[in-house]
Design an enzyme around this catalytic site. Structure first.
Site, short mmCIF file in Angstrom:
data_model
loop_
_atom_site.label_atom_id
_atom_site.label_comp_id
_atom_site.label_asym_id
_atom_site.label_seq_id
_atom_site.Cartn_x
_atom_site.Cartn_y
_atom_site.Cartn_z
N LYS A 1 47.29 28.19 38.65
CA LYS A 1 47.46 29.55 39.16
C LYS A 1 48.54 29.62 40.24
CE LYS A 1 42.72 31.11 38.31
NZ LYS A 1 42.71 31.58 36.94
N ASP B 1 36.54 29.97 47.82
CA ASP B 1 37.16 29.88 46.50
C ASP B 1 38.52 30.54 46.60
OD1 ASP B 1 38.11 30.43 43.97
OD2 ASP B 1 36.24 31.25 43.20
N GLN C 1 42.41 32.67 43.54
CA GLN C 1 43.27 33.85 43.42
C GLN C 1 44.08 34.11 44.69
OE1 GLN C 1 43.81 35.40 40.66
NE2 GLN C 1 42.14 34.51 39.47
N HIS D 1 33.46 35.11 40.92
CA HIS D 1 33.73 34.63 39.56
C HIS D 1 32.53 33.76 39.18
CE1 HIS D 1 35.69 32.08 36.50
NE2 HIS D 1 36.64 32.98 36.42
N CYS E 1 35.02 37.05 33.65
CA CYS E 1 34.08 36.05 34.17
C CYS E 1 33.46 36.52 35.48
CB CYS E 1 34.74 34.69 34.36
SG CYS E 1 35.25 33.97 32.80
#
Lengths: 411, 147
Positions: free
Chosen positions: A231, A205, A208, A130, A369
Site C-alpha cells: 500500500k 493499524d 491506510q 477492517h 472488509c
C-alpha cells in the site's frame, strides 16, 4: 527532516511517469486507477530494485559465508534501516518484517496479547475497523474467555471515544489510524495518550495511513504499529510490525523454525535476538528490498505538496460527487484521507463498478472488509474511489462523467 | 456496456416480476453471495412434477435481480425436468466461452444474459437465484452460497 532530497515542486505529470502501469489502457480507455486503498502501484525504481536483487545479489541471508549471501544480507538489513528511518523508530530491533498488516496484527494477538489475556478481560477496538483488526483479537478473546468491545462511531464516521471505554480490564486498545472504508483520520496521538495514562498498551493499524502521511511512531507513542508494503508503493508479500523493544523482548516467538533461534537441542531452544526471533524461515528478501526502494522513493517527494495535492483531489471529488442525483457520500469526517465511499440510490455497487470499469475507471465495490461499518450505515455494500498522490484532477472528472453514465443507464 | 446491461435486464431490475413472499410455497431457500452482500430468498410451489409458482425476495445487483425475475417468468408452469434442463443451458451459457453459439430458441428471453460470460466475476450474480431455487427444490433447506 528525514531526507533532504525533496524535489523543488510537486508535479503530478512528472510523478506519473515514474509509474509504468499508469500509462496503460483498459477496454481501450486510459486507465484511471482509483483503487489505491486496496493496493497502490509501483514506481520503476521499486521494480528495478527487485530485478537487480534477483539478478545480482540473490542468495539466502544471514548464515552464508559467501559473497552473495553477505550482499543479500546487507540489502535486507539495509531495508530494515530504511523502515526504521521512515517511521522514526528508536532502534532497528523494533522493526519486524512480516507478510503485511494482517500478519503483523496476528503476531501481536498471539505473542503479546494471548499470554496475558484472562477470562473477563477486555480488548478494545473501534466500529470502523477492517476485519483484519477485528478477527485476530476475536480469536484470542474466544480462547481466553475475554470480551471484544468497540468504540462506536457517529453519522459522519468519526469515533465517539469515551475514556470510560478503557476499563481496568482492558488489556489492549487496537485502532485504525485511517479508515479504509470511510477515510476518517483518527486522532491517534490522543487515543494513545488516553490508553497510556491507564497503562493500556496500544496497536495502531497504519495500513491506510502510511500511503498518505509521514509516520512517526515515537511521536504517536504507540506500542505497536503495523503497515503493508504494497500500500506504500512497494511489493506485495512484505509488511512491517513496529513494536517497542521492551515489549518485543518479553514476547515469545510467533512461529518456530530457522533464523529465529540461537541454539536448538531436543531439550530446549534458545530464541534469537530481536528482531530475528520473529522472523522464522527465509523471509521475503526481495520484497524487503522493494519496500526499501519504495521508501527511498517516497523520501524524494515533498510531503507538504503531496498533502496539498491529495487534499485538492478529495475536495474536487467530494464536491463533484455531491452534485450527482441520489448519491450519498458515506464517511464525512472532518479529518479525512483522500478517498470517497458512496452509495447511489437504486443502483447496486457491483453495477456501478462494472460500468465504471468499461470507462477505464477502477474502483472498489463491496463491503471493503469492514462489515460492521456497512451495518452501521445500513448498506450491504458501497463503492469506493481511493486516491494516491499520482492521481489527477482530470481523472476525477472522468470518474464523475462515468457516474453520470451510470445514472443515465439506471434512470 | 449495453451488451451486458440489455434493456430487458434493466427493465427486470427496475420492475422485478414475482418479487413477493409466497405463503403456500412447498419449498423455499436462502441464497447469499458474500462477495457483494446479495441476499435472496426463493419460494417455489411444486404440484406433482410441475412448478405451479415461483417467486423471490431480497436485494441484489441488476444482474442478480433481473436473473431472478426472468427465472421466475421462464420456469412457471414447467416440469421439474424441464426446469433442470433450462438451468443447465443457462449455466452453460453464462460460464461458456465468449462468442460461443447460444440456443436462443431453447433459452428464450434468458439469452439476454449471454453477455455475462465475458465477466466471470458476474457469473455468481447471474446464477445465485438459480442455485437457490435448486436448493429449495432439493429440500436441502440450508442456505446456499455462491462461494
Amino acid at each position: 527532516m528525514h531526507r533532504t532530497l525533496a524535489r523543488p515542486a510537486f508535479d503530478v505529470e512528472t510523478v506519473r511517469k515514474d509509474f509504468p502501469i499508469l500509462a496503460g489502457h483498459v477496454w481501450c480507455k486510459p486507465l484511471v486507477y482509483l483503487d489505491n486503498a486496496a493496493t497502490s502501484h509501483k514506481p520503476r525504481v521499486v521494480l528495478d530494485a527487485i530485478e537487480r536483487f534477483y539478478k545480482e545479489h540473490n542468495s539466502n541471508i544471514h548464515r552464508g559465508v559467501h559473497w552473495l549471501s553477505a550482499a543479500a544480507t546487507k540489502d535486507y538489513e539495509g531495508a530494515r534501516d530504511k523502515v526504521r528511518d521512515w517511521i522514526r523508530a528508536a532502534a532497528r530491533e523494533e522493526i519486524v518484517f512480516t507478510r503485511g498488516t494482517t500478519e503483523s496484527i496476528n503476531l501481536v494477538a498471539r505473542s503479546f496479547l494471548r499470554p496475558r489475556l484472562k477470562p473477563g478481560d477486555e480488548v478494545l477496538v473501534t466500529e470502523m475497523e477492517h476485519h483484519s483488526n477485528i478477527v485476530p483479537w476475536q480469536l484470542v478473546c474466544e480462547e481466553a474467555g475475554a470480551k471484544l468491545s468497540h468504540v462506536p462511531i457517529d453519522d459522519r464516521g468519526q469515533l465517539l471515544f469515551d475514556e470510560k471505554l478503557l476499563t481496568e480490564r482492558t488489556r489492549l486498545f487496537a485502532f485504525v489510524h485511517v479508515s479504509n472504508a470511510l477515510g476518517t483520520v483518527n486522532p491517534a496521538r490522543e487515543l494513545v495518550r488516553a490508553a497510556r495514562a491507564r497503562g493500556i498498551p496500544t496497536l495502531v493499524d497504519g495500513a491506510q495511513a502510511a500511503p498518505h502521511t509521514r509516520i512517526d511512531v515515537r511521536d504517536l507513542g504507540c506500542d505497536f504499529y503495523a503497515f503493508s508494503g504494497h500500500k506504500v508503493f512497494g511489493p506485495t508479500g512484505i509488511g512491517v510490525l513496529y513494536g517497542r523493544k521492551e515489549l518485543l523482548e518479553g514476547m515469545p516467538p510467533y512461529q518456530g523454525g530457522g533464523e529465529m533461534i540461537k541454539r536448538v537441542t531436543f531439550q530446549k531452544t534458545t530464541w534469537n535476538d530481536l528482531p530475528y526471533k520473529f522472523e522464522a524461515g527465509t523471509p521475503d528478501i526481495a520484497g524487503a528490498v522493494g519496500l526499501g526502494a519504495a521508501l527511498d522513493y517516497l523520501g524524494t517527494l515533498d510531503w507538504e505538496a503531496v498533502r496539498a495535492h491529495e487534499a485538492a483531489l478529495l475536495a474536487r471529488a467530494t464536491e463533484a460527487l455531491s452534485t450527482i442525483k441520489g448519491l450519498r457520500i458515506i464517511g464525512t469526517a472532518k479529518s479525512k484521507a483522500s478517498l470517497v465511499t458512496f452509495d447511489m440510490e437504486g443502483v447496486h455497487p457491483h453495477d456501478i463498478g462494472q460500468i465504471l470499469d468499461q470507462e477505464g475507471v477502477a474502483v472498489r465495490t463491496g463491503h471493503h472488509c469492514a462489515q460492521p461499518v456497512m451495518d452501521r450505515f445500513g448498506v450491504p455494500a458501497t463503492t469506493r474511489a481511493s486516491f494516491a498522490f499520482y492521481n489527477t484532477l482530470a481523472e476525477i472528472d472522468v470518474l464523475v462523467a462515468a457516474l453520470t453514465k451510470v445514472r443515465e443507464l439506471f434512470a | 456496456m449495453r451488451e451486458l446491461y440489455q434493456e430487458l435486464i434493466l427493465d427486470h431490475n427496475k420492475k422485478p416480476r414475482n418479487r413477493r413472499a409466497m405463503a403456500d410455497a412447498t419449498a423455499d431457500a436462502d441464497g447469499f453471495n458474500p462477495l457483494c452482500g446479495d441476499k435472496i430468498h426463493v419460494f417455489v410451489k411444486v404440484e406433482g412434477d410441475r412448478i405451479a409458482d415461483v417467486s423471490f425476495d431480497g436485494i441484489g445487483c441488476a444482474i442478480s435481480t433481473a436473473s431472478a425475475s426472468l427465472m421466475t417468468t421462464s420456469l412457471k408452469g414447467k416440469t421439474l425436468a424441464e426446469a433442470r434442463e433450462i438451468f443447465e443451458r443457462f449455466h452453460a451459457m453464462v460460464t461458456g466461452e465468449p462468442g460461443a453459439p447460444v440456443d436462443e430458441d431453447a433459452l428464450g428471453k434468458l439469452a439476454v444474459f449471454q453477455g455475462v460470460c465475458e465477466f466471470p466475476v458476474r457469473v455468481k450474480c447471474a446464477t445465485l437465484a438459480w442455485h437457490t431455487l435448486k436448493a429449495a427444490i432439493e429440500r436441502s433447506g440450508d442456505a446456499v452460497t455462491t462461494e
